[in-house]
Design a protein around this motif. Structure first.
Motif, short mmCIF file in Angstrom:
data_model
loop_
_atom_site.label_atom_id
_atom_site.label_comp_id
_atom_site.label_asym_id
_atom_site.label_seq_id
_atom_site.Cartn_x
_atom_site.Cartn_y
_atom_site.Cartn_z
N GLU A 50 84.33 37.57 26.94
CA GLU A 50 83.82 38.83 27.47
C GLU A 50 84.73 39.34 28.58
OE1 GLU A 50 79.78 38.19 28.64
OE2 GLU A 50 79.04 38.26 26.57
N GLU A 51 84.94 40.65 28.58
CA GLU A 51 85.79 41.27 29.59
C GLU A 51 85.07 42.49 30.17
OE1 GLU A 51 90.26 43.22 29.87
OE2 GLU A 51 89.84 41.62 28.43
N PRO A 52 84.99 42.57 31.49
CA PRO A 52 84.25 43.69 32.11
C PRO A 52 84.98 45.02 31.94
CG PRO A 52 85.33 42.37 33.79
CD PRO A 52 85.51 41.63 32.50
N ILE A 53 84.19 46.08 31.89
CA ILE A 53 84.74 47.43 31.76
C ILE A 53 83.72 48.42 32.31
CG2 ILE A 53 83.78 47.88 29.45
CD1 ILE A 53 86.41 49.29 28.75
N SER A 54 84.20 49.53 32.84
CA SER A 54 83.29 50.57 33.33
C SER A 54 82.74 51.36 32.16
CB SER A 54 84.03 51.51 34.28
OG SER A 54 85.01 52.25 33.57
N ILE A 55 81.66 52.10 32.40
CA ILE A 55 81.09 52.95 31.35
C ILE A 55 82.13 53.97 30.90
CG2 ILE A 55 79.34 54.71 30.85
CD1 ILE A 55 77.46 53.19 32.73
N GLU A 56 82.84 54.55 31.87
CA GLU A 56 83.87 55.54 31.54
C GLU A 56 84.98 54.90 30.70
OE1 GLU A 56 81.44 56.69 34.82
OE2 GLU A 56 82.73 54.90 34.61
N GLY A 57 85.36 53.68 31.08
CA GLY A 57 86.39 52.98 30.31
C GLY A 57 85.96 52.69 28.89
N LEU A 58 84.68 52.30 28.72
CA LEU A 58 84.16 52.03 27.38
C LEU A 58 84.15 53.30 26.55
CD1 LEU A 58 82.92 49.87 25.49
CD2 LEU A 58 80.68 50.61 26.31
N ASN A 59 83.76 54.40 27.17
CA ASN A 59 83.75 55.68 26.45
C ASN A 59 85.16 56.06 26.00
OD1 ASN A 59 80.99 55.97 26.73
ND2 ASN A 59 81.13 57.17 28.60
N GLU A 60 86.16 55.79 26.85
CA GLU A 60 87.54 56.07 26.47
C GLU A 60 87.97 55.22 25.28
OE1 GLU A 60 89.97 55.52 29.91
OE2 GLU A 60 89.10 57.22 31.02
N LYS A 61 87.56 53.93 25.30
CA LYS A 61 87.88 53.05 24.17
C LYS A 61 87.25 53.57 22.88
CE LYS A 61 90.09 49.79 26.50
NZ LYS A 61 91.53 49.50 26.28
N MET A 62 86.02 54.04 22.97
CA MET A 62 85.34 54.57 21.79
C MET A 62 86.05 55.81 21.27
SD MET A 62 82.78 52.69 20.83
CE MET A 62 81.91 53.86 19.77
N GLU A 63 86.51 56.66 22.18
CA GLU A 63 87.20 57.89 21.78
C GLU A 63 88.54 57.54 21.12
OE1 GLU A 63 87.96 61.94 21.21
OE2 GLU A 63 86.12 60.81 21.62
N GLU A 64 89.25 56.56 21.65
CA GLU A 64 90.50 56.13 21.03
C GLU A 64 90.26 55.60 19.63
OE1 GLU A 64 92.14 53.23 23.64
OE2 GLU A 64 92.50 54.65 25.28
N ALA A 65 89.17 54.81 19.46
CA ALA A 65 88.84 54.28 18.14
C ALA A 65 88.51 55.41 17.16
CB ALA A 65 87.68 53.30 18.25
N ARG A 66 87.78 56.40 17.66
CA ARG A 66 87.42 57.53 16.79
C ARG A 66 88.66 58.28 16.33
NH1 ARG A 66 87.31 62.62 16.70
NH2 ARG A 66 88.10 62.81 18.82
N LYS A 67 89.60 58.51 17.25
CA LYS A 67 90.83 59.21 16.89
C LYS A 67 91.63 58.43 15.86
CE LYS A 67 91.48 61.75 21.22
NZ LYS A 67 92.35 61.92 22.43
N THR A 68 91.64 57.11 16.00
CA THR A 68 92.36 56.28 15.04
C THR A 68 91.75 56.40 13.65
OG1 THR A 68 92.88 54.70 16.78
CG2 THR A 68 93.13 53.94 14.52
N VAL A 69 90.41 56.43 13.58
CA VAL A 69 89.73 56.60 12.29
C VAL A 69 90.05 57.97 11.70
CG1 VAL A 69 87.50 56.82 11.16
CG2 VAL A 69 87.87 55.00 12.82
#
Length: 465
Positions: free
Chosen positions: A439-458
């Motif tokens: 497990e690695e800690p992340i902020s809510i904003e950081g998690l949202n950025e990760k989700m957006e990056e994943a969406r763009k990749t898809v």
């Protein structure tokens, strides 16, 4: 059954030669003709007394084709099962298949050729305790927890109507009158509506209103009073004009009277509040409440974190376990079986299809390797969750939910969809058991950025924009 295997040059492809002899199909054709004779009705003959020669002439060829098709499908299916062939897609007519003349009186052997695609052998790596995967865990700040607690206090708070002041988060009840100069316009528009103070535009008007109190008046333009509202919205919800007034001209100069100030007085942090929000066994103090709120927020983002973890499983397992596919066969199969899909369309979408297929093969391997099963009760549980989510929190009786689920259970497509959802979860859960998760800690904003990056990749077919 007479099925002959024919090897092909293309890897992971083979052909089947299927021979259907008269001894196999004649008894079935005869039986079907007799059934038709018993039901046939023709002028001049009693029901069931139509001569067989006429039945054969009218229905014989169609019956022969149906019987031959049934024999072919049965033989191919039986052969695949006996030989334990792990096929992809369904058999398709061979490219060298000759046209067949279905003649009921010819007593001939019927010969068919079919092409099959085979799944590659799999022994996937990356699914063991030496394989380390990262899961994001949201860190919730004290400030965010305090904000959420304040919102909970407001939701459980009391509605009050102050007379002497106005605050940014108040909602105003406004009586509006259209003006002509400084007077009410004869037969002008009059309406009553509510408006959150923090939505009022322009900023200068909002600043003036924050210095007012109930009963005060102000002048405003209804078409610019609230941000991001078009004329259709203003006429319907602020001016309260109906379709019959669609041609009515309305000016931009109005006087508003603050009829009432609506404010929520936050609930006090006391025993009653804690029990209402957290239950009898929940938080009893502010510190405990903030701790529980942080857990709520982390849990609410866990689904996103799991989606990113699932995506990492896909990317790494497919990267570490490259597998060939019977590409030529799959192109032909997709072109043959897909509605309105030509070769160009199939070629355009093939890469995405192949990626999905490779992942499905890995999932299938995990499912078989660990004998994962989905019980009917689990399918029902998935449907209960679906029904409850569709109700959006609206409270209904358990009987109502049960009736809706029972109707869904009668729909094979819905049952299959629920089965696949639960099986997908079980495969994910099994991978979690087999690998090492850090497990690695992340902020809510950081998690949202990760989700957006994943969406763009898809959206870009596997490559970041």
């Amino acid at each position: 059954m007479s099925v002959e295997r024919i090897e092909k040059e293309q890897p992971l492809e083979l052909a089947l030669k299927v021979n259907i002899a008269p001894a196999q199909y004649n008894p079935k054709v005869k039986g079907e003709l007799q059934k038709y004779q018993q039901k046939a009705q023709m002028k001049g003959f009693r029901k069931g007394k139509v001569p067989m020669s006429m039945v054969r002439k009218m229905y014989g060829k169609a019956i022969l084709i149906d019987v031959i098709n049934e024999c072919v499908q049965t033989d191919i299916t039986q052969y695949i099962e006996e030989q334990q062939l792990n096929t992809i897609g369904q058999p398709i007519a061979g490219e060298d298949q000759k046209e067949i003349n279905f003649d009921l009186g010819a007593e001939q052997d019927f010969e068919f050729f079919f092409d099959l695609g085979l799944a590659p052998e799999l022994n996937p790596t990356g699914i063991d305790k030496d394989s380390i995967y990262r899961k994001w865990v949201v860190e919730v700040s004290d400030e965010r927890a305090e904000e959420e607690l304040t919102q909970l206090q407001k939701r459980a708070g009391e509605q009050i109507h102050p007379k002497d002041d106005i605050e940014e988060e108040d909602v105003l009840s406004i009586n509006a009158t259209e003006l002509s100069g400084d007077e009410a316009k004869p037969e002008g528009v009059e309406s009553s509506f509510q408006m959150p103070v923090d939505r009022i535009q322009p900023d200068s008007l909002r600043s003036d209103i924050l210095k007012m109190k109930a009963g005060d008046t102000f002048r405003f333009d209804p078409f610019t009073l609230e941000a991001d509202r078009d004329e259709t919205f203003v006429r319907k919800y602020i001016l309260k004009l109906d379709e019959a007034d669609s041609e009515r001209e309305v000016g931009s100069d109005f006087e508003g009277t603050i009829a009432e100030v609506n404010r929520v007085k936050p609930a006090e942090l006391n025993e009653e509040f804690y029990q209402q929000i957290f239950g009898a066994d929940g938080a009893k103090t502010k510190e405990e409440a903030l701790t529980e709120i942080k857990k709520w927020i982390r849990d609410s983002h866990n689904r996103q974190a799991e989606a990113l973890l699932y995506r990492e499983f896909q990317d790494r397992l497919m990267s570490e376990n490259e597998m060939p596919l019977p590409d030529e066969f799959l192109h032909r199969w997709l072109t043959t079986t897909s509605e309105n899909a030509d070769e160009e369309q199939v070629a355009k979408e093939y890469e995405s299809f192949a990626r999905s297929l490779r992942w499905n093969l890995i999932e299938s391997h995990i499912r078989k390797e660990h004998d994962l099963q989905v019980e009917s009760s689990e399918v029902r549980d998935v449907m209960v969750q679906q029904v409850q989510q569709s109700l959006g929190g609206y409270q209904v009786s358990p009987e109502f939910v049960s009736d809706m689920v029972q109707r869904l259970m009668q729909d094979e497509k819905q049952v299959q969809k629920a089965y696949e959802e639960r099986m997908g979860d079980k495969i994910f859960e099994k991978i979690l058991e087999l690998v090492t998760i850090e497990e690695e800690p992340i902020s809510i904003e950081g998690l949202n950025e990760k989700m957006e990056e994943a969406r763009k990749t898809v959206d870009t077919g596997g490559e970041e924009e």
